[in-house]
Design an enzyme around this catalytic site. Structure first.
Site, short mmCIF file in Angstrom:
data_model
loop_
_atom_site.label_atom_id
_atom_site.label_comp_id
_atom_site.label_asym_id
_atom_site.label_seq_id
_atom_site.Cartn_x
_atom_site.Cartn_y
_atom_site.Cartn_z
N SER A 167 0.83 -1.22 0.00
CA SER A 167 0.00 0.00 0.00
C SER A 167 0.85 1.26 0.00
O SER A 167 0.33 2.36 0.16
CB SER A 167 -0.93 -0.01 1.21
OG SER A 167 -0.18 -0.09 2.40
N ASN A 192 -1.65 -2.16 13.30
CA ASN A 192 -3.09 -1.91 13.40
C ASN A 192 -3.39 -0.63 14.17
O ASN A 192 -4.18 0.21 13.73
CB ASN A 192 -3.80 -3.10 14.07
CG ASN A 192 -3.70 -4.35 13.22
OD1 ASN A 192 -3.17 -4.32 12.12
ND2 ASN A 192 -4.20 -5.47 13.74
N THR A 218 -38.54 28.48 -8.33
CA THR A 218 -38.85 27.16 -7.78
C THR A 218 -39.27 26.33 -8.99
O THR A 218 -39.88 26.88 -9.93
CB THR A 218 -39.98 27.19 -6.73
OG1 THR A 218 -41.18 27.63 -7.37
CG2 THR A 218 -39.66 28.12 -5.57
N HIS A 219 -38.89 25.08 -8.99
CA HIS A 219 -39.11 24.21 -10.18
C HIS A 219 -38.47 24.81 -11.42
O HIS A 219 -38.92 24.56 -12.54
CB HIS A 219 -40.61 23.99 -10.43
CG HIS A 219 -41.37 23.60 -9.21
ND1 HIS A 219 -41.57 22.30 -8.83
CD2 HIS A 219 -41.96 24.37 -8.25
CE1 HIS A 219 -42.26 22.26 -7.70
NE2 HIS A 219 -42.50 23.51 -7.32
N SER A 231 -13.56 26.09 -27.44
CA SER A 231 -13.88 24.87 -28.17
C SER A 231 -12.91 24.73 -29.32
O SER A 231 -12.49 25.73 -29.93
CB SER A 231 -15.32 24.96 -28.69
OG SER A 231 -15.47 24.13 -29.81
N LYS A 249 -17.01 29.88 -28.49
CA LYS A 249 -17.35 29.29 -27.20
C LYS A 249 -16.43 29.74 -26.06
O LYS A 249 -15.24 29.92 -26.23
CB LYS A 249 -17.26 27.76 -27.30
CG LYS A 249 -18.33 27.12 -28.13
CD LYS A 249 -19.74 27.27 -27.58
CE LYS A 249 -20.01 26.39 -26.40
NZ LYS A 249 -20.08 24.97 -26.75
N ASN A 276 -16.39 27.97 -22.38
CA ASN A 276 -17.09 26.94 -21.61
C ASN A 276 -16.68 26.97 -20.13
O ASN A 276 -15.50 27.07 -19.83
CB ASN A 276 -16.76 25.55 -22.18
CG ASN A 276 -17.20 25.43 -23.62
OD1 ASN A 276 -18.23 25.99 -24.01
ND2 ASN A 276 -16.42 24.73 -24.43
N GLU A 323 -18.05 22.85 -14.37
CA GLU A 323 -18.55 21.53 -14.78
C GLU A 323 -17.76 20.41 -14.10
O GLU A 323 -18.32 19.40 -13.67
CB GLU A 323 -18.48 21.38 -16.30
CG GLU A 323 -19.46 22.29 -17.01
CD GLU A 323 -19.21 22.35 -18.51
OE1 GLU A 323 -20.14 22.10 -19.26
OE2 GLU A 323 -18.08 22.65 -18.93
N TYR A 360 -9.44 -5.39 13.34
CA TYR A 360 -8.80 -5.05 12.07
C TYR A 360 -8.91 -6.17 11.04
O TYR A 360 -8.70 -7.35 11.36
CB TYR A 360 -7.30 -4.72 12.29
CG TYR A 360 -6.61 -4.33 10.99
CD1 TYR A 360 -6.66 -3.02 10.53
CD2 TYR A 360 -5.98 -5.28 10.20
CE1 TYR A 360 -6.08 -2.66 9.31
CE2 TYR A 360 -5.39 -4.94 8.99
CZ TYR A 360 -5.44 -3.63 8.55
OH TYR A 360 -4.87 -3.28 7.36
N GLN A 415 -7.41 -1.46 4.69
CA GLN A 415 -6.28 -0.77 4.06
C GLN A 415 -6.77 0.24 3.00
O GLN A 415 -6.15 1.27 2.77
CB GLN A 415 -5.34 -1.79 3.42
CG GLN A 415 -4.18 -1.18 2.65
CD GLN A 415 -3.05 -2.16 2.47
OE1 GLN A 415 -2.31 -2.42 3.41
NE2 GLN A 415 -2.93 -2.73 1.30
N LYS A 455 -7.87 4.49 3.08
CA LYS A 455 -7.08 5.69 2.76
C LYS A 455 -7.26 6.13 1.31
O LYS A 455 -7.22 7.31 1.01
CB LYS A 455 -5.60 5.44 3.09
CG LYS A 455 -5.37 5.36 4.59
CD LYS A 455 -4.00 4.88 4.97
CE LYS A 455 -3.79 3.40 4.80
NZ LYS A 455 -4.74 2.56 5.57
#
Ligand code: ARG
Length: 479
Positions: free
Chosen positions: A36, A122, A167-168, A289, A295, A297, A302, A329, A334, A337
């Protein structure tokens, strides 16, 4: 001997913390799966810190002489210096604990072999991961606060600008631009509280639990707790070596941060479309783009929105790992992480990018204002009738009829003749046109947490106060 063992190196060839009871060493395939170090290498500063404290604890328990304990401490400092200078692990280092043990042998020779008395990887890995997490929560808190600071600064630029609330995703009621933007501030404030709670859960010391049943030497766990900056001691060694609740909590907090960033990003992306045009993106966090020259973007936003999915994946991965484990354990742990580090790394990339992208946004207050149509004041019109004595239901019906007329005739509400108002409800008088302004609508909503000008000012001040550093506790709190 396994049928696959031709290429297996004997255990003595590599530096291992185990192997005595094995005749042959592990297969390369096992090593590839089991090692690891590629993930946990970054725990080295914490492993060195806890190992130094452990050397002192062993001296306190008369397991080490003062000279031995000091030699190990100095050796660990030297190992730390080597790692800080860029020394890299070698292929046979199974994990960060093995790496540090190998380097410590390099530095101080055989006395290094005494350090691993009474402890196990451990309790060691649990302790190192907790220390790492306590620091990570602070770094995350700082990054969230920085974004919140940008939010306040930007909110002030649109404090008096009016825009539709939705709303909506349908136009609802006019609000101050600051009110909208700060609606993304408070979720992050709750996230900071969650991070703090996660850090508190992490600050429980497992060291001294050994492999599972507790350390067989009279080490002082209280001293270890103080030295390492933990708030409390774990109460049960079996639980302590497998308790990963703190990781689940931090991953939940991270998932919520990711979700909140995603929703902010989504608002900005929508508002930045030509159709809305409320927001103009800058150049530092956008891309062009390869085909369409016009463009710009909003890639950073995103990517922030997309990364929330990974955060959620990390949380569910950990919870799924934990749910079927027998007590104590198990090696499945392991991988805790992997998900903890990925969530933290991702947020530490995403948070500054979102802060930067937001900082360079320009708000087109003319476009916000232009999106306010008079039918958005329908609720205010109903309230107007209620103030004059109508019930809300009756008012709702009357205003609904006027909205229909507005839609059918293509007229704004203020262009509807008074006769129609009078026909819709007898309580309308010719002051009705005043309640059709967005400014008037907003001004009505001075309730705490509302969008009235004074309420928004107060909200901005509260947001500022929330970002002030917490008062430092008085050093002598004993009364
Ligand atoms: N690399 C291990 C982990 O991260 C350390 C603990 C190993 N314990 C063991 N019993 N093999 O979980």
């Amino acid at each position: 001997m396994s049928v696959l063992d031709e290429s297996v190196a004997p255990a003595e060839k590599s530096h291992k913390l185990w192997g005595g009871r094995f005749g042959a060493g592990p297969t390369p395939e096992f090593d590839a799966l089991n090692n690891s170090i590629g993930i946990d290498f970054r725990l080295w500063p914490y492993d060195i810190r806890l190992s130094r404290a452990w050397a002192v604890a062993l001296w306190g328990a008369s397991v080490l002489t003062l000279e031995e304990s000091r030699a190990i401490e100095q050796g660990l400092d030297a190992v730390g210096a080597r790692l800080a200078a860029g020394e890299a692990p070698i292929a046979t280092d199974e994990d960060v604990h093995t790496l540090i043990d190998r380097l410590l042998h390099d530095e101080v020779g055989d006395v290094a072999s005494r350090l691993h008395t009474g402890r196990s990887r451990n309790d060691q890995v649990a302790t190192a991961t907790r220390l790492w997490t306590m620091d990570a929560c602070q770094r995350l808190d700082h990054a969230v606060r920085t974004l919140q600071g940008v939010m306040i600064a930007q909110a002030e630029t649109i404090e008096t600008a009016l825009m539709p609330s939705y709303t909506h995703l349908q136009r609802a009621i006019p609000v101050s631009g600051a009110h909208w933007l700060l609606s993304h501030f408070w979720p992050l404030e709750r996230d900071r509280a969650r991070l703090k709670a996660g850090a508190r859960s992490a600050a429980v010391l497992p060291l001294g639990s050994g492999a599972v049943a507790g350390c067989a030497y009279p080490i002082s766990r209280v001293l270890l707790q103080g030295t390492l900056g933990f708030d409390a001691l774990s109460q049960n060694s079996i639980d302590a070596v497998s308790d990963r609740d703190f990781i689940a909590e931090v991953l939940f907090a991270s998932t919520m941060i990711g979700t909140h960033l995603s929703r902010l990003a989504e608002d900005l992306i929508i508002y930045g479309s030509s159709e809305f045009g409320f927001v103009q993106f800058g150049e530092g966090y956008t891309s062009g783009s390869s085909m369409m020259p016009q463009k710009r973007n909003p890639d950073a936003l995103e990517l922030a929105r997309g990364s929330a999915a990974r955060m959620l994946g990390n949380l569910t991965t950990l919870l799924a790992t934990l749910k079927g484990l027998p007590s104590s354990y198990n090696k499945d742990l392991q991988d805790d992480k992997r998900v903890l580090f990925d969530a933290t790394d991702t947020l530490l990339l995403v948070l500054p990018a979102v802060a930067g992208a937001l900082a360079e946004c320009t708000f087109r207050t003319d476009r916000m204002q232009a999106a306010l149509s008079s039918t958005m004041m329908a609720t205010d019109l109903a309230d107007y009738l209620v103030r004059k004595g109508a019930t809300f239901r009756e008012a709702h019906g009357a205003v609904g009829r006027l909205v229909r007329e507005s839609e059918q005739t293509g007229r704004e509400m203020q262009d509807i003749p008074f006769a129609s108002f009078a026909a819709a409800h007898p309580l309308f008088t010719d002051d009705v046109y005043e309640s059709l302004s967005a400014a008037q609508s907003v001004a009505q909503r001075e309730v705490e947490g509302g969008t009235g000008p004074s309420a928004v000012r107060a909200q901005i001040e509260q947001a500022r106060t929330a970002l002030l550093p917490p008062p430092t506790p008085r050093s002598n709190s004993v009364v």
